[in-house]
Motif scaffolding. Structure first.
Motif, mmCIF file in Angstrom:
data_model
loop_
_atom_site.group_PDB
_atom_site.id
_atom_site.type_symbol
_atom_site.label_atom_id
_atom_site.label_comp_id
_atom_site.label_asym_id
_atom_site.label_seq_id
_atom_site.Cartn_x
_atom_site.Cartn_y
_atom_site.Cartn_z
ATOM 1 N N GLU A 99 0.809 -1.185 0.149
ATOM 2 C CA GLU A 99 0.149 0.027 0.217
ATOM 3 C C GLU A 99 0.802 1.046 -0.137
ATOM 4 O OE1 GLU A 99 -2.964 0.598 -0.506
ATOM 5 O OE2 GLU A 99 -3.866 -1.584 -0.542
ATOM 6 N N MET A 102 2.553 1.859 -3.293
ATOM 7 C CA MET A 102 1.583 2.428 -4.229
ATOM 8 C C MET A 102 1.498 3.728 -4.297
ATOM 9 S SD MET A 102 -0.561 1.498 -6.655
ATOM 10 C CE MET A 102 -0.756 -0.266 -6.457
ATOM 11 N N VAL A 103 1.437 4.240 -3.015
ATOM 12 C CA VAL A 103 1.388 5.826 -2.758
ATOM 13 C C VAL A 103 2.548 6.359 -3.072
ATOM 14 C CG1 VAL A 103 1.248 7.477 -0.742
ATOM 15 C CG2 VAL A 103 -0.258 5.371 -0.694
ATOM 16 N N GLY A 106 3.053 5.287 -7.280
ATOM 17 C CA GLY A 106 1.972 5.486 -8.212
ATOM 18 C C GLY A 106 1.979 6.672 -8.940
ATOM 19 N N LYS A 195 -3.919 -4.638 -7.734
ATOM 20 C CA LYS A 195 -3.730 -3.833 -6.684
ATOM 21 C C LYS A 195 -3.962 -2.178 -7.003
ATOM 22 C CE LYS A 195 -2.762 -5.201 -3.280
ATOM 23 N NZ LYS A 195 -3.697 -5.394 -2.115
ATOM 24 N N ARG A 196 -3.534 -2.087 -8.017
ATOM 25 C CA ARG A 196 -3.674 -0.492 -8.632
ATOM 26 C C ARG A 196 -5.295 -0.262 -8.764
ATOM 27 N NH1 ARG A 196 -2.708 1.786 -14.814
ATOM 28 N NH2 ARG A 196 -3.605 3.935 -14.683
ATOM 29 N N GLU A 198 -7.568 -1.842 -7.083
ATOM 30 C CA GLU A 198 -8.284 -1.916 -5.674
ATOM 31 C C GLU A 198 -7.751 -0.503 -5.036
ATOM 32 O OE1 GLU A 198 -6.371 -4.866 -3.597
ATOM 33 O OE2 GLU A 198 -7.900 -6.624 -4.583
ATOM 34 N N HIS A 199 -6.729 0.122 -5.403
ATOM 35 C CA HIS A 199 -6.259 1.257 -4.738
ATOM 36 C C HIS A 199 -7.182 2.444 -5.336
ATOM 37 C CE1 HIS A 199 -3.303 3.892 -2.823
ATOM 38 N NE2 HIS A 199 -3.456 4.685 -3.705
ATOM 39 N N SER A 202 -10.340 2.089 -3.614
ATOM 40 C CA SER A 202 -10.580 2.684 -2.036
ATOM 41 C C SER A 202 -10.553 4.180 -2.240
ATOM 42 C CB SER A 202 -9.217 2.241 -1.348
ATOM 43 O OG SER A 202 -9.422 0.728 -1.387
ATOM 44 N N ALA A 203 -9.812 4.841 -3.261
ATOM 45 C CA ALA A 203 -9.903 6.210 -3.172
ATOM 46 C C ALA A 203 -11.381 6.769 -3.436
ATOM 47 C CB ALA A 203 -8.694 6.740 -4.399
ATOM 48 N N SER A 245 -15.001 -4.048 -6.577
ATOM 49 C CA SER A 245 -14.196 -4.401 -5.523
ATOM 50 C C SER A 245 -14.183 -5.879 -5.128
ATOM 51 C CB SER A 245 -14.359 -3.541 -4.150
ATOM 52 O OG SER A 245 -13.658 -3.943 -3.352
#
Length: 248
Positions: A99, A102-103, A106, A195-196, A198-199, A202-203, A245
């Protein structure tokens, strides 16, 4: 070489002798274990005239050599620790680290791959390690990890080519071969894209949730049909996000 095998040694025993010899050579050349070799101390020349006795000696030698080899790989060279590291990092098992990674990286990966700096990506990698539980991992494991860019064309972006690399050396490279590690990278690339998504979902949720009170007040201020239409569209957006999701 079949022509060099004595007639009283079966094909199976000859194969076992060859494999055991390879293991002894591997221990000496790759594991630095030159101080130890198997010697058939308890077999006399008379005993070795019996094919059954030869097979017994060979099998005993193979058992001892195998045990020594397993000890070298699993204890001296920490095979399981490296296997767990591949699972945690290249198969995205270390969730908090992924996570943070990614932050950190990304925002840069939307650029053309040709314009990306591997130094900047490694800087993001280091920041993700410091911010997550990965900072408490074994120093040897972390020293083998880093950002990596796969071969790319001018049309590809950072999302297409970014990966993590894990360096292994002899003797572990005989198990984690270049071909095996390339498959790990392909799996990482697929999971990283997932995962991108999913990220991003979430955003989206983080953006939608705070606006709920304002939308509720807005719906009370507009006519009934318009409010029902807005409510329907908002519900449809939430359901769609949940379905995406769940699919991920």
């Amino acid at each position: 070489r079949e022509e060099n095998v004595p007639p009283f040694v079966s094909h199976e025993v000859a194969g076992l002798i060859l494999r055991t010899g390879k293991s002894i050579n591997f221990l000496r050349e790759c594991c630095g274990d030159a101080s130890w070799e198997y010697v058939a101390r308890n077999a006399s020349a008379e005993q070795l005239q019996d094919p059954a006795a030869i097979e017994a000696v060979v099998r005993r030698a193979a058992g001892e050599v195998d045990a020594r080899l397993m000890e070298a790989l699993f204890q001296n060279f920490r095979f399981m620790a490296h296997s767990r590291a591949l699972k945690r990092y290249l198969l995205l098992g270390q969730g908090d680290f992924i996570e943070y990674l990614m932050v950190q990286v990304g925002p840069h990966l939307g650029q053309k791959a040709s314009g990306l700096s591997i130094y900047k990506l490694n800087s993001g990698f280091d920041a993700a390690v410091r911010a997550s539980g990965a900072q408490y991992d074994d120093a040897d494991v972390l020293g083998r990890l880093g950002a990596h860019m796969m071969p790319h064309t001018d049309q590809e972006t950072g999302w297409d080519v970014f990966s993590l690399r894990y360096h292994v050396d002899v003797p572990l490279s005989t198990v984690f071969t270049a071909d095996a590690l390339s498959k790990y990278l392909r799996i990482f690339n697929f999971l990283w894209r997932l995962k991108r998504v999913e990220h991003a979902l979430s955003a989206t949720w983080q953006a939608m949730k705070p606006s709920a009170p304002a939308i509720h007040d807005l719906m009370k201020a507009i006519p009934g049909d318009a409010a029902r239409g807005l409510s329907f569209e908002l519900k449809r957006c939430h359901v769609l996000r949940n379905q995406m999701s769940h699919f991920c």
